[in-house]
Design a protein around this motif. Structure first.
Motif, PDB file in Angstrom:
ATOM      1  N   THR A  26      -6.521  -1.996  -5.424  1.00  0.00           N
ATOM      2  CA  THR A  26      -6.516  -2.431  -4.027  1.00  0.00           C
ATOM      3  C   THR A  26      -7.846  -2.100  -3.364  1.00  0.00           C
ATOM      4  O   THR A  26      -8.420  -2.933  -2.664  1.00  0.00           O
ATOM      5  CB  THR A  26      -5.356  -1.771  -3.265  1.00  0.00           C
ATOM      6  N   ASP A  27      -8.355  -0.899  -3.582  1.00  0.00           N
ATOM      7  CA  ASP A  27      -9.648  -0.536  -3.001  1.00  0.00           C
ATOM      8  C   ASP A  27     -10.748  -1.463  -3.512  1.00  0.00           C
ATOM      9  O   ASP A  27     -11.608  -1.894  -2.761  1.00  0.00           O
ATOM     10  CB  ASP A  27     -10.008   0.911  -3.329  1.00  0.00           C
TER      11      ASP A  27
ATOM     12  N   ALA B 254     -10.086 -12.595   5.482  1.00  0.00           N
ATOM     13  CA  ALA B 254      -8.658 -12.939   5.516  1.00  0.00           C
ATOM     14  C   ALA B 254      -7.895 -12.190   4.421  1.00  0.00           C
ATOM     15  O   ALA B 254      -6.803 -11.665   4.665  1.00  0.00           O
ATOM     16  CB  ALA B 254      -8.473 -14.439   5.353  1.00  0.00           C
ATOM     17  N   MET B 255      -8.464 -12.124   3.218  1.00  0.00           N
ATOM     18  CA  MET B 255      -7.800 -11.421   2.123  1.00  0.00           C
ATOM     19  C   MET B 255      -7.709  -9.928   2.420  1.00  0.00           C
ATOM     20  O   MET B 255      -6.690  -9.298   2.139  1.00  0.00           O
ATOM     21  CB  MET B 255      -8.530 -11.655   0.801  1.00  0.00           C
ATOM     22  N   LYS B 256      -8.765  -9.351   2.995  1.00  0.00           N
ATOM     23  CA  LYS B 256      -8.729  -7.931   3.358  1.00  0.00           C
ATOM     24  C   LYS B 256      -7.592  -7.646   4.329  1.00  0.00           C
ATOM     25  O   LYS B 256      -6.868  -6.658   4.178  1.00  0.00           O
ATOM     26  CB  LYS B 256     -10.054  -7.506   3.985  1.00  0.00           C
TER      27      LYS B 256
ATOM     28  N   LYS C 104      -0.596  -3.172   1.957  1.00  0.00           N
ATOM     29  CA  LYS C 104      -0.776  -1.773   1.552  1.00  0.00           C
ATOM     30  C   LYS C 104      -0.077  -0.826   2.529  1.00  0.00           C
ATOM     31  O   LYS C 104       0.483   0.187   2.130  1.00  0.00           O
ATOM     32  CB  LYS C 104      -2.267  -1.446   1.479  1.00  0.00           C
ATOM     33  N   ASN C 105      -0.099  -1.165   3.797  1.00  0.00           N
ATOM     34  CA  ASN C 105       0.462  -0.289   4.823  1.00  0.00           C
ATOM     35  C   ASN C 105       1.935  -0.567   5.113  1.00  0.00           C
ATOM     36  O   ASN C 105       2.554   0.153   5.886  1.00  0.00           O
ATOM     37  CB  ASN C 105      -0.356  -0.410   6.108  1.00  0.00           C
ATOM     38  N   ARG C 106       2.493  -1.597   4.490  1.00  0.00           N
ATOM     39  CA  ARG C 106       3.891  -1.950   4.721  1.00  0.00           C
ATOM     40  C   ARG C 106       4.786  -0.811   4.250  1.00  0.00           C
ATOM     41  O   ARG C 106       4.591  -0.253   3.176  1.00  0.00           O
ATOM     42  CB  ARG C 106       4.218  -3.233   3.961  1.00  0.00           C
ATOM     43  N   GLN C 107       5.756  -0.474   5.052  1.00  0.00           N
ATOM     44  CA  GLN C 107       6.654   0.629   4.723  1.00  0.00           C
ATOM     45  C   GLN C 107       8.034   0.149   4.276  1.00  0.00           C
ATOM     46  O   GLN C 107       8.904   0.937   3.996  1.00  0.00           O
ATOM     47  CB  GLN C 107       6.816   1.543   5.952  1.00  0.00           C
TER      48      GLN C 107
END
Length: 71
Positions: free
Chosen positions: A35-36, A45-47, A54-57
């Motif tokens: 991911t990094d 847009a992809m970032k 990545k931040n979805r919980q």
């Protein structure tokens, strides 16, 4: 550890041809997750999509996804 710990190898003409990096620094440089890596190389847009994911919980397990979509 700092950048002065890096050593340069030069040829007879004084041109830098190689570098010696302490193993601790090398491991930090080479152990980034995918991911990094994608965040560095991706479009804006992809970032944004990657950071959101990545931040979805929330989410479902692999087993649940397979039960829903693989049968």
């Amino acid at each position: 550890m700092n950048i002065t710990d890096v050593q340069y190898v030069s040829d007879a003409q004084g041109n830098n041809i190689a570098v010696i990096v302490p193993i601790e620094l090398w491991q930090k440089l080479t152990t980034r997750d995918d991911t990094d890596y994608l965040l560095i190389l991706s479009s804006k847009a992809m970032k944004e999509r990657l950071l959101t994911a990545k931040n979805r919980q929330t989410g479902i397990s692999l087993q649940e996804a397979c039960e829903r979509h693989c049968t």
